[in-house]
Design an enzyme around this catalytic site. Structure first.
Site, PDB file in Angstrom:
ATOM      1  N   CYS A 215    -128.239  40.863 -44.037  1.00  0.00           N
ATOM      2  CA  CYS A 215    -129.187  41.830 -43.484  1.00  0.00           C
ATOM      3  C   CYS A 215    -129.875  42.577 -44.628  1.00  0.00           C
ATOM      4  O   CYS A 215    -129.228  42.998 -45.582  1.00  0.00           O
ATOM      5  CB  CYS A 215    -128.410  42.801 -42.597  1.00  0.00           C
ATOM      6  SG  CYS A 215    -129.411  43.830 -41.569  1.00  0.00           S
ATOM      7  N   HIS A 216    -131.201  42.724 -44.529  1.00  0.00           N
ATOM      8  CA  HIS A 216    -131.954  43.446 -45.549  1.00  0.00           C
ATOM      9  C   HIS A 216    -131.678  44.950 -45.476  1.00  0.00           C
ATOM     10  O   HIS A 216    -131.627  45.508 -44.380  1.00  0.00           O
ATOM     11  CB  HIS A 216    -133.461  43.236 -45.352  1.00  0.00           C
ATOM     12  CG  HIS A 216    -133.911  41.844 -45.611  1.00  0.00           C
ATOM     13  ND1 HIS A 216    -133.820  40.857 -44.661  1.00  0.00           N
ATOM     14  CD2 HIS A 216    -134.442  41.277 -46.714  1.00  0.00           C
ATOM     15  CE1 HIS A 216    -134.288  39.729 -45.174  1.00  0.00           C
ATOM     16  NE2 HIS A 216    -134.672  39.952 -46.414  1.00  0.00           N
TER      17      HIS A 216
ATOM     18  N   MET B 157    -130.577  44.944 -35.950  1.00  0.00           N
ATOM     19  CA  MET B 157    -129.192  45.016 -36.422  1.00  0.00           C
ATOM     20  C   MET B 157    -128.770  46.459 -36.651  1.00  0.00           C
ATOM     21  O   MET B 157    -127.615  46.817 -36.412  1.00  0.00           O
ATOM     22  CB  MET B 157    -129.004  44.182 -37.696  1.00  0.00           C
ATOM     23  CG  MET B 157    -129.192  42.688 -37.467  1.00  0.00           C
ATOM     24  SD  MET B 157    -128.229  42.010 -36.093  1.00  0.00           S
ATOM     25  CE  MET B 157    -126.564  42.415 -36.585  1.00  0.00           C
TER      26      MET B 157
ATOM     27  N   ASP C  93    -111.554  55.622 -31.767  1.00  0.00           N
ATOM     28  CA  ASP C  93    -110.680  56.210 -32.777  1.00  0.00           C
ATOM     29  C   ASP C  93    -110.291  57.640 -32.432  1.00  0.00           C
ATOM     30  O   ASP C  93    -109.133  58.023 -32.559  1.00  0.00           O
ATOM     31  CB  ASP C  93    -111.364  56.183 -34.146  1.00  0.00           C
ATOM     32  CG  ASP C  93    -110.489  56.814 -35.219  1.00  0.00           C
ATOM     33  OD1 ASP C  93    -109.344  56.363 -35.395  1.00  0.00           O
ATOM     34  OD2 ASP C  93    -110.957  57.773 -35.866  1.00  0.00           O
TER      35      ASP C  93
END
Length: 184
Positions: A97-98, A134, A149
């Site tokens: 991914c860029h 993304m 979490d």
């Protein structure tokens, strides 16, 4: 050329044959090896992506999150910051991914009491040569993981799911909206 790479490339391409939208696998070179796509010649355009996810949990857990009663603190506030931070660092997390100069990132939450879920929506923007899908998906995923979490001490049975792109705009392929999604 590595013969295994060629065979692997043919197997992947063969699996795509007959699919509705045959797409070129741009992250593979002609030998089937992973590569980062060259976006240098692409024009810069405004690009926006919206992704969604959900965390299903026990009703009591949802009530604790809504009331701020989870022992670790403000679950939604921390998850929002985690999602935004993840969007900014996606290029470091996803190997091909860029890294992108993000111009905007937001993560919003809604409570679905009937389904006992926290619904997550991330919206990411940039002006660049490649999209921010993304980044939006990573933001949703990290926000969901942060919810898990922070609340796992009271509910280890939570399920993260339905991570999906619901809208993208900009670039050569234009606008995409996932069928059945209500999105601006």
């Amino acid at each position: 050329p590595h013969p295994a790479g060629d065979a692997r490339h043919r197997r992947v391409a063969g699996r795509l044959e007959g699919t509705e939208n045959m797409a070129e696998l741009t992250h593979l070179d002609e030998h089937g090896r992973a590569r980062m796509v060259d976006v240098g010649a692409k024009p810069e355009t405004e690009r926006v992506a919206v992704a969604r996810a959900e965390v299903k949990m026990r009703p009591g857990t949802l009530a604790l999150i809504q009331s701020g009663g989870v022992p670790k603190g403000d679950v939604i506030g921390v998850a929002r910051v985690a999602g935004i931070m993840a969007a900014k660092r996606t290029g470091e997390l996803i190997p091909l991914c860029h890294p992108l100069p993000i111009t905007q990132a937001s993560v919003d939450f809604a409570f679905d009491e009937a389904g006992s879920r926290v619904l997550i929506e991330a919206r990411v923007s940039t002006v660049g040569k490649t999209g921010v899908e993304m980044e939006a998906l990573t933001a949703c995923s990290m926000a969901a993981l942060t919810i898990y979490d922070m609340a796992k001490a009271v509910d280890k049975d939570m399920v993260i799911g339905a991570v999906r792109l619901v809208k993208k705009s900009g670039g050569k392929s234009g606008t995409y909206i996932r069928p059945g999604e209500d999105v601006e």
